[in-house]
Write a protein that holds these residues in place. Structure first.
Motif, PDB file in Angstrom:
ATOM      1  N   PHE A  17     -29.994 -23.826   2.839  1.00 18.23           N
ATOM      2  CA  PHE A  17     -30.837 -24.956   3.246  1.00 18.23           C
ATOM      3  C   PHE A  17     -32.317 -24.626   3.047  1.00 18.23           C
ATOM      4  O   PHE A  17     -33.071 -25.409   2.455  1.00 18.23           O
ATOM      5  N   HIS A  18     -32.752 -23.472   3.543  1.00 16.46           N
ATOM      6  CA  HIS A  18     -34.172 -23.118   3.442  1.00 16.46           C
ATOM      7  C   HIS A  18     -34.578 -22.830   1.995  1.00 16.46           C
ATOM      8  O   HIS A  18     -35.702 -23.155   1.586  1.00 16.46           O
ATOM      9  N   ARG A  19     -33.674 -22.243   1.211  1.00 16.86           N
ATOM     10  CA  ARG A  19     -33.982 -21.993  -0.197  1.00 16.86           C
ATOM     11  C   ARG A  19     -34.208 -23.305  -0.939  1.00 16.86           C
ATOM     12  O   ARG A  19     -35.183 -23.451  -1.700  1.00 16.86           O
ATOM     13  N   GLU A  20     -33.324 -24.273  -0.718  1.00 20.75           N
ATOM     14  CA  GLU A  20     -33.474 -25.571  -1.375  1.00 20.75           C
ATOM     15  C   GLU A  20     -34.704 -26.307  -0.867  1.00 20.75           C
ATOM     16  O   GLU A  20     -35.355 -27.042  -1.621  1.00 20.75           O
ATOM     17  N   ARG A  21     -35.018 -26.124   0.414  1.00 22.95           N
ATOM     18  CA  ARG A  21     -36.228 -26.740   0.973  1.00 22.95           C
ATOM     19  C   ARG A  21     -37.479 -26.265   0.240  1.00 22.95           C
ATOM     20  O   ARG A  21     -38.423 -27.037   0.022  1.00 22.95           O
ATOM     21  N   LEU A  22     -37.474 -24.993  -0.163  1.00 24.50           N
ATOM     22  CA  LEU A  22     -38.622 -24.418  -0.867  1.00 24.50           C
ATOM     23  C   LEU A  22     -38.534 -24.581  -2.379  1.00 24.50           C
ATOM     24  O   LEU A  22     -39.458 -24.198  -3.095  1.00 24.50           O
ATOM     25  N   ARG A  26     -31.460 -19.170  -6.638  1.00 18.23           N
ATOM     26  CA  ARG A  26     -30.935 -17.963  -6.003  1.00 18.23           C
ATOM     27  C   ARG A  26     -31.583 -16.708  -6.581  1.00 18.23           C
ATOM     28  O   ARG A  26     -31.881 -15.757  -5.843  1.00 18.23           O
ATOM     29  N   GLU A  27     -31.789 -16.709  -7.902  1.00 22.78           N
ATOM     30  CA  GLU A  27     -32.411 -15.559  -8.549  1.00 22.78           C
ATOM     31  C   GLU A  27     -33.844 -15.372  -8.069  1.00 22.78           C
ATOM     32  O   GLU A  27     -34.299 -14.230  -7.847  1.00 22.78           O
ATOM     33  N   GLU A  28     -34.580 -16.476  -7.916  1.00 24.41           N
ATOM     34  CA  GLU A  28     -35.961 -16.379  -7.430  1.00 24.41           C
ATOM     35  C   GLU A  28     -36.013 -15.843  -6.007  1.00 24.41           C
ATOM     36  O   GLU A  28     -36.911 -15.070  -5.658  1.00 24.41           O
ATOM     37  N   LEU A  29     -35.025 -16.244  -5.182  1.00 27.44           N
ATOM     38  CA  LEU A  29     -35.004 -15.731  -3.820  1.00 27.44           C
ATOM     39  C   LEU A  29     -34.633 -14.251  -3.797  1.00 27.44           C
ATOM     40  O   LEU A  29     -35.168 -13.484  -2.986  1.00 27.44           O
ATOM     41  N   ASP A  30     -33.722 -13.819  -4.692  1.00 30.02           N
ATOM     42  CA  ASP A  30     -33.435 -12.383  -4.828  1.00 30.02           C
ATOM     43  C   ASP A  30     -34.726 -11.616  -5.076  1.00 30.02           C
ATOM     44  O   ASP A  30     -35.005 -10.608  -4.418  1.00 30.02           O
ATOM     45  N   ARG A  32     -37.908 -12.596  -4.625  1.00 32.82           N
ATOM     46  CA  ARG A  32     -38.874 -12.716  -3.531  1.00 32.82           C
ATOM     47  C   ARG A  32     -38.486 -11.827  -2.347  1.00 32.82           C
ATOM     48  O   ARG A  32     -39.358 -11.274  -1.667  1.00 32.82           O
ATOM     49  N   THR A  33     -37.196 -11.699  -2.113  1.00 35.40           N
ATOM     50  CA  THR A  33     -36.714 -10.937  -0.968  1.00 35.40           C
ATOM     51  C   THR A  33     -36.708  -9.443  -1.246  1.00 35.40           C
ATOM     52  O   THR A  33     -36.851  -8.640  -0.321  1.00 35.40           O
ATOM     53  N   GLY A  34     -36.517  -9.065  -2.523  1.00 33.12           N
ATOM     54  CA  GLY A  34     -36.448  -7.647  -2.863  1.00 33.12           C
ATOM     55  C   GLY A  34     -35.072  -7.043  -2.647  1.00 33.12           C
ATOM     56  O   GLY A  34     -34.926  -5.818  -2.610  1.00 33.12           O
ATOM     57  N   ILE A  35     -34.050  -7.884  -2.512  1.00 36.16           N
ATOM     58  CA  ILE A  35     -32.692  -7.380  -2.345  1.00 36.16           C
ATOM     59  C   ILE A  35     -32.017  -7.347  -3.711  1.00 36.16           C
ATOM     60  O   ILE A  35     -32.502  -7.948  -4.666  1.00 36.16           O
ATOM     61  N   PRO A  36     -30.896  -6.633  -3.855  1.00 45.75           N
ATOM     62  CA  PRO A  36     -30.258  -6.486  -5.170  1.00 45.75           C
ATOM     63  C   PRO A  36     -29.909  -7.835  -5.789  1.00 45.75           C
ATOM     64  O   PRO A  36     -29.552  -8.790  -5.081  1.00 45.75           O
ATOM     65  N   PRO A  37     -30.019  -7.968  -7.128  1.00 46.14           N
ATOM     66  CA  PRO A  37     -29.667  -9.208  -7.810  1.00 46.14           C
ATOM     67  C   PRO A  37     -28.241  -9.638  -7.456  1.00 46.14           C
ATOM     68  O   PRO A  37     -27.328  -8.817  -7.394  1.00 46.14           O
ATOM     69  N   GLY A  38     -28.066 -10.937  -7.235  1.00 48.38           N
ATOM     70  CA  GLY A  38     -26.764 -11.474  -6.885  1.00 48.38           C
ATOM     71  C   GLY A  38     -26.479 -11.500  -5.395  1.00 48.38           C
ATOM     72  O   GLY A  38     -25.474 -12.082  -4.961  1.00 48.38           O
ATOM     73  N   SER A  39     -27.366 -10.905  -4.591  1.00 47.66           N
ATOM     74  CA  SER A  39     -27.121 -10.852  -3.147  1.00 47.66           C
ATOM     75  C   SER A  39     -27.169 -12.235  -2.510  1.00 47.66           C
ATOM     76  O   SER A  39     -26.335 -12.574  -1.662  1.00 47.66           O
ATOM     77  N   VAL A  40     -28.150 -13.060  -2.905  1.00 50.85           N
ATOM     78  CA  VAL A  40     -28.268 -14.392  -2.311  1.00 50.85           C
ATOM     79  C   VAL A  40     -27.039 -15.236  -2.646  1.00 50.85           C
ATOM     80  O   VAL A  40     -26.492 -15.932  -1.784  1.00 50.85           O
ATOM     81  N   GLU A  41     -26.583 -15.157  -3.888  1.00 54.90           N
ATOM     82  CA  GLU A  41     -25.384 -15.900  -4.279  1.00 54.90           C
ATOM     83  C   GLU A  41     -24.198 -15.485  -3.421  1.00 54.90           C
ATOM     84  O   GLU A  41     -23.427 -16.336  -2.940  1.00 54.90           O
ATOM     85  N   TYR A  42     -24.047 -14.189  -3.215  1.00 53.24           N
ATOM     86  CA  TYR A  42     -22.909 -13.692  -2.423  1.00 53.24           C
ATOM     87  C   TYR A  42     -23.018 -14.140  -0.965  1.00 53.24           C
ATOM     88  O   TYR A  42     -22.040 -14.581  -0.361  1.00 53.24           O
ATOM     89  N   ILE A  43     -24.220 -14.051  -0.397  1.00 57.92           N
ATOM     90  CA  ILE A  43     -24.416 -14.429   1.006  1.00 57.92           C
ATOM     91  C   ILE A  43     -24.146 -15.910   1.214  1.00 57.92           C
ATOM     92  O   ILE A  43     -23.525 -16.322   2.199  1.00 57.92           O
ATOM     93  N   GLU A  44     -24.614 -16.756   0.273  1.00 59.18           N
ATOM     94  CA  GLU A  44     -24.433 -18.203   0.420  1.00 59.18           C
ATOM     95  C   GLU A  44     -22.986 -18.632   0.228  1.00 59.18           C
ATOM     96  O   GLU A  44     -22.531 -19.599   0.854  1.00 59.18           O
ATOM     97  N   ASP A  45     -22.257 -17.940  -0.642  1.00 56.92           N
ATOM     98  CA  ASP A  45     -20.910 -18.390  -1.008  1.00 56.92           C
ATOM     99  C   ASP A  45     -19.792 -17.712  -0.236  1.00 56.92           C
ATOM    100  O   ASP A  45     -18.624 -18.105  -0.358  1.00 56.92           O
TER     101      ASP A  45
END
Length: 216
Positions: A17-22, A26-30, A32-45
């Protein structure tokens, strides 16, 4: 991941929700966050557990709080820290209310400020509903002066509780008792009687405002 506080599945939908709000991918949030690539996709799904450190990085990158990402602020009113709605234009407002249904009229009646539900229809750009002849609403909506009209508010909304979101439309304008000559086709318009009422009441929109609600 270790040192976990949120339950599995709590974080993913809120991160999305917050990612889409901004407007972030998912790659851009990876990045921006500094976490390993693909982490946001895994967390959301996936209903995964998230460490305190990752949660803090996500909250900072998403301009929110850790508590918000794990539903820790559920006792607080919505909208304290960020906008949760977007404005709708006249055309979109009219499109949303066009099917008719249940709305609420707001006016100053004999007892004071009054809000009542009505079953309405949209007819030739005007809101139509029915009430009882001589009933309290009939009397409250009469100006008592020839050619004078009372201005009222009329609100319709739809909120989806299963998938947070919805919309709200507010119409403001004069109201008057419609005549058969004025609305010859109203009996087929779909406006149902209010408590068996046979009197048609018409609201002419002068001002229409609406909001699309996010995260309600």
């Amino acid at each position: 991941m270790s040192d976990i506080t949120p339950e599995p599945g709590d974080v993913g939908p809120r991160v999305a929700f917050h990612r889409e709000r901004l407007g972030l991918t998912r790659e851009e949030l990876d990045d921006r966050t500094g976490i390993p690539p693909g982490s946001v996709e895994y967390i959301e799904d996936n209903p995964t557990r998230v460490t305190e450190g990752t949660l803090s990085h996500l909250a900072d990158a998403l301009d929110t709080t850790r508590a918000d990402l794990i539903a820790g602020d559920v006792e607080q009113p919505l909208g304290r820290d960020r906008p949760l709605s977007t404005e709708l234009d006249w055309e979109e407002c009219m499109r949303l209310i066009a099917p008719g249904g249940i709305g609420r009229i707001a006016f100053v009646g004999a007892p004071g400020p009054t809000v009542l539900p009505v079953d309405y229809a949209l007819h030739d750009g005007a809101v139509i509903f029915r009430t009882q002849v001589g009933g309290p609403m009939d009397q409250d909506l009469r100006a008592g002066l020839e050619s004078a009209e009372i201005k009222i508010g009329f609100e319709v909304d739809r909120i989806d509780e299963a998938r947070p979101g919805g919309w709200s439309v507010l119409i403001q304008g004069p109201v008057h008792h419609a005549t058969a000559d004025e609305l010859p086709s109203v009996p087929g318009s779909g406006a149902k009687p209010e408590a068996g009422g046979e009197l048609y009441v018409k609201i002419i929109p002068q001002r229409i405002t609406g909001r699309r609600i996010h995260g309600t």
